[in-house]
Design an enzyme around this catalytic site. Sequence first.
Site, PDB file in Angstrom:
ATOM      1  N   ASN A  12       0.837  -1.099  -0.011  1.00  0.00           N
ATOM      2  CA  ASN A  12      -0.163   0.193  -0.239  1.00  0.00           C
ATOM      3  C   ASN A  12       1.174   0.952   0.282  1.00  0.00           C
ATOM      4  O   ASN A  12       1.230   1.388   1.008  1.00  0.00           O
ATOM      5  CB  ASN A  12      -1.088  -0.124   1.046  1.00  0.00           C
ATOM      6  CG  ASN A  12      -1.920   0.905   1.070  1.00  0.00           C
ATOM      7  OD1 ASN A  12      -1.700   2.480   0.203  1.00  0.00           O
ATOM      8  ND2 ASN A  12      -2.077   1.527   2.395  1.00  0.00           N
ATOM      9  N   TRP A  13       1.522   1.866  -1.384  1.00  0.00           N
ATOM     10  CA  TRP A  13       2.015   3.069  -1.408  1.00  0.00           C
ATOM     11  C   TRP A  13       1.932   4.258  -0.305  1.00  0.00           C
ATOM     12  O   TRP A  13       2.539   5.103  -0.841  1.00  0.00           O
ATOM     13  CB  TRP A  13       2.544   3.070  -2.427  1.00  0.00           C
ATOM     14  CG  TRP A  13       2.665   2.495  -3.603  1.00  0.00           C
ATOM     15  CD1 TRP A  13       3.413   1.603  -3.002  1.00  0.00           C
ATOM     16  CD2 TRP A  13       3.588   3.222  -4.602  1.00  0.00           C
ATOM     17  NE1 TRP A  13       4.340   0.702  -4.270  1.00  0.00           N
ATOM     18  CE2 TRP A  13       4.149   1.063  -5.035  1.00  0.00           C
ATOM     19  CE3 TRP A  13       4.086   3.577  -5.343  1.00  0.00           C
ATOM     20  CZ2 TRP A  13       5.181   0.875  -6.421  1.00  0.00           C
ATOM     21  CZ3 TRP A  13       3.790   3.211  -7.134  1.00  0.00           C
ATOM     22  CH2 TRP A  13       4.789   2.632  -7.578  1.00  0.00           C
ATOM     23  N   LYS A  14       0.104   4.167  -0.068  1.00  0.00           N
ATOM     24  CA  LYS A  14       0.021   5.639   0.848  1.00  0.00           C
ATOM     25  C   LYS A  14      -0.082   6.739  -0.512  1.00  0.00           C
ATOM     26  O   LYS A  14      -0.434   6.193  -2.246  1.00  0.00           O
ATOM     27  CB  LYS A  14       0.090   5.775   1.990  1.00  0.00           C
ATOM     28  CG  LYS A  14      -0.227   4.644   2.683  1.00  0.00           C
ATOM     29  CD  LYS A  14       0.344   4.891   4.161  1.00  0.00           C
ATOM     30  CE  LYS A  14       0.427   3.386   4.843  1.00  0.00           C
ATOM     31  NZ  LYS A  14      -0.118   3.611   6.430  1.00  0.00           N
ATOM     32  N   HIS A  99      -9.282   1.327   4.128  1.00  0.00           N
ATOM     33  CA  HIS A  99      -7.976   1.725   5.266  1.00  0.00           C
ATOM     34  C   HIS A  99      -8.477   2.555   6.385  1.00  0.00           C
ATOM     35  O   HIS A  99      -9.001   3.544   6.451  1.00  0.00           O
ATOM     36  CB  HIS A  99      -7.636   1.822   3.858  1.00  0.00           C
ATOM     37  CG  HIS A  99      -5.693   2.211   4.943  1.00  0.00           C
ATOM     38  ND1 HIS A  99      -5.607   3.393   5.536  1.00  0.00           N
ATOM     39  CD2 HIS A  99      -4.734   1.521   4.901  1.00  0.00           C
ATOM     40  CE1 HIS A  99      -3.909   2.873   6.490  1.00  0.00           C
ATOM     41  NE2 HIS A  99      -3.828   1.858   5.921  1.00  0.00           N
ATOM     42  N   GLU A 101      -7.345   5.443   7.573  1.00  0.00           N
ATOM     43  CA  GLU A 101      -6.858   6.484   7.135  1.00  0.00           C
ATOM     44  C   GLU A 101      -7.759   6.645   6.688  1.00  0.00           C
ATOM     45  O   GLU A 101      -8.580   7.945   6.555  1.00  0.00           O
ATOM     46  CB  GLU A 101      -5.146   6.460   6.409  1.00  0.00           C
ATOM     47  CG  GLU A 101      -4.625   6.237   6.993  1.00  0.00           C
ATOM     48  CD  GLU A 101      -2.776   5.794   6.720  1.00  0.00           C
ATOM     49  OE1 GLU A 101      -2.955   5.564   5.082  1.00  0.00           O
ATOM     50  OE2 GLU A 101      -1.975   5.351   7.500  1.00  0.00           O
ATOM     51  N   GLU A 171      -5.697  -4.984  10.574  1.00  0.00           N
ATOM     52  CA  GLU A 171      -4.290  -3.737  10.500  1.00  0.00           C
ATOM     53  C   GLU A 171      -5.064  -3.006  12.019  1.00  0.00           C
ATOM     54  O   GLU A 171      -5.944  -1.932  11.629  1.00  0.00           O
ATOM     55  CB  GLU A 171      -4.969  -2.963   9.494  1.00  0.00           C
ATOM     56  CG  GLU A 171      -4.183  -3.589   8.087  1.00  0.00           C
ATOM     57  CD  GLU A 171      -3.580  -2.724   6.890  1.00  0.00           C
ATOM     58  OE1 GLU A 171      -2.548  -2.857   6.494  1.00  0.00           O
ATOM     59  OE2 GLU A 171      -3.513  -1.771   6.944  1.00  0.00           O
ATOM     60  N   GLY A 177       2.140   1.979  10.444  1.00  0.00           N
ATOM     61  CA  GLY A 177       2.786   3.577  10.660  1.00  0.00           C
ATOM     62  C   GLY A 177       3.904   3.510  11.791  1.00  0.00           C
ATOM     63  O   GLY A 177       4.535   4.435  11.598  1.00  0.00           O
ATOM     64  N   SER A 215       2.780  -1.701  10.412  1.00  0.00           N
ATOM     65  CA  SER A 215       4.747  -2.095  10.287  1.00  0.00           C
ATOM     66  C   SER A 215       5.448  -3.606  10.318  1.00  0.00           C
ATOM     67  O   SER A 215       5.763  -4.066  11.071  1.00  0.00           O
ATOM     68  CB  SER A 215       5.071  -2.253  11.865  1.00  0.00           C
ATOM     69  OG  SER A 215       4.331  -0.423  12.502  1.00  0.00           O
ATOM     70  N   GLY A 237       4.675   1.633   4.824  1.00  0.00           N
ATOM     71  CA  GLY A 237       6.072   1.253   4.707  1.00  0.00           C
ATOM     72  C   GLY A 237       7.088   1.116   4.121  1.00  0.00           C
ATOM     73  O   GLY A 237       8.083   1.381   2.895  1.00  0.00           O
TER      74      GLY A 237
HETATM   75  C1  PEP Z   1      -0.941   0.015   5.769  1.00  0.00           C
HETATM   76  O1  PEP Z   1      -0.955   1.543   5.339  1.00  0.00           O
HETATM   77  O2  PEP Z   1      -1.482  -0.267   5.124  1.00  0.00           O
HETATM   78  C2  PEP Z   1       0.332  -0.955   7.182  1.00  0.00           C
HETATM   79  C3  PEP Z   1       0.150  -1.494   7.007  1.00  0.00           C
HETATM   80  O3  PEP Z   1       1.180   0.470   6.572  1.00  0.00           O
HETATM   81  P1  PEP Z   1       2.492   0.216   7.745  1.00  0.00           P
HETATM   82  O4  PEP Z   1       3.396  -1.199   6.905  1.00  0.00           O
HETATM   83  O5  PEP Z   1       3.452   1.766   7.353  1.00  0.00           O
HETATM   84  O6  PEP Z   1       2.366   0.063   8.749  1.00  0.00           O
END
Ligand code: PEP
Length: 257
Positions: A12-14, A99, A101, A171, A177, A215, A237
């Site tokens: 997931n590049w966001k 998601h 976010e 998640e 993050g 993470s 990330g």
């Molecule tokens: C995500 O945004 O779906 C995610 C898992 O981010 P990260 O791996 O950076 O925690």
Amino acid sequence: MSRQRAKLVVGNWKMHGRIDENAALLTEVAAGASALQKDVRVGVCVPCPYLAQSQALLSGSVVKWGVQDVSAHAGGAYTGEVAAEMAVDFGVTYAIVGHSERRAYHRESPELVGAKTQRAIEAGLVPIVCVGETLEERESGATEQVIGTQLDAVLMLLTEEQAAGIVVAYEPVWAIGTGKTAQPEQAQAVHAFLRRKLQEKGATVANALLLYGGSVKPDNARELFAQGDIDGGLIGGASLKSKDFLAICQAAQTALQ
Ligand code: PEP
């Protein structure tokens, strides 16, 4: 019925990426993923402006591409939204929906996430439905109630056949993050709960792939992916560096052996 033995790792590049740096990242991921076993599936969910670039650079490779959200509407006067059918025009396979976010910053309700999931399926996309609890919810013992409500709002809109084709990503919001990862056993317990909920919808639905996200890094991926109900990961990330992302894909392969 025994579950399919496959792993799925999706980046997931966001809201990251620029055309030049994407070219290197996509090319490197496609090249590295070609060495993986075929039961390790790989995807990258990119910002919509880069769908054409992803299609151009990933077509013919084992890596599928996707979007990070879709509209709940098929089309019309919805400024700024992107319809699932538009993503299909660019050869998209996956659509992340719900998601954390988007739930937090765009106030997406469980019902809206359900409607988006339904739209994605109707357009022919594979939805990756994200569920997860905040730290406060975990500490008050509400994890199962929160993610159960999030998942129910999706499942109630789907037929058994449709539900069998979704991917669910657990998640925990406190792990996204932040560098804090759920302990493998902690994540497995939630995945087992999700698996039971899927089973209630139907025997075939229990086979849906369940991803862990939050993470995930090369050094913790293998232990997470070795858990019985964790079928891979949604990677934020670490998906922006080809070396790290490919190491995580490799960890998925190791977990299958
Ligand atoms: C995500 O945004 O779906 C995610 C898992 O981010 P990260 O791996 O950076 O925690």
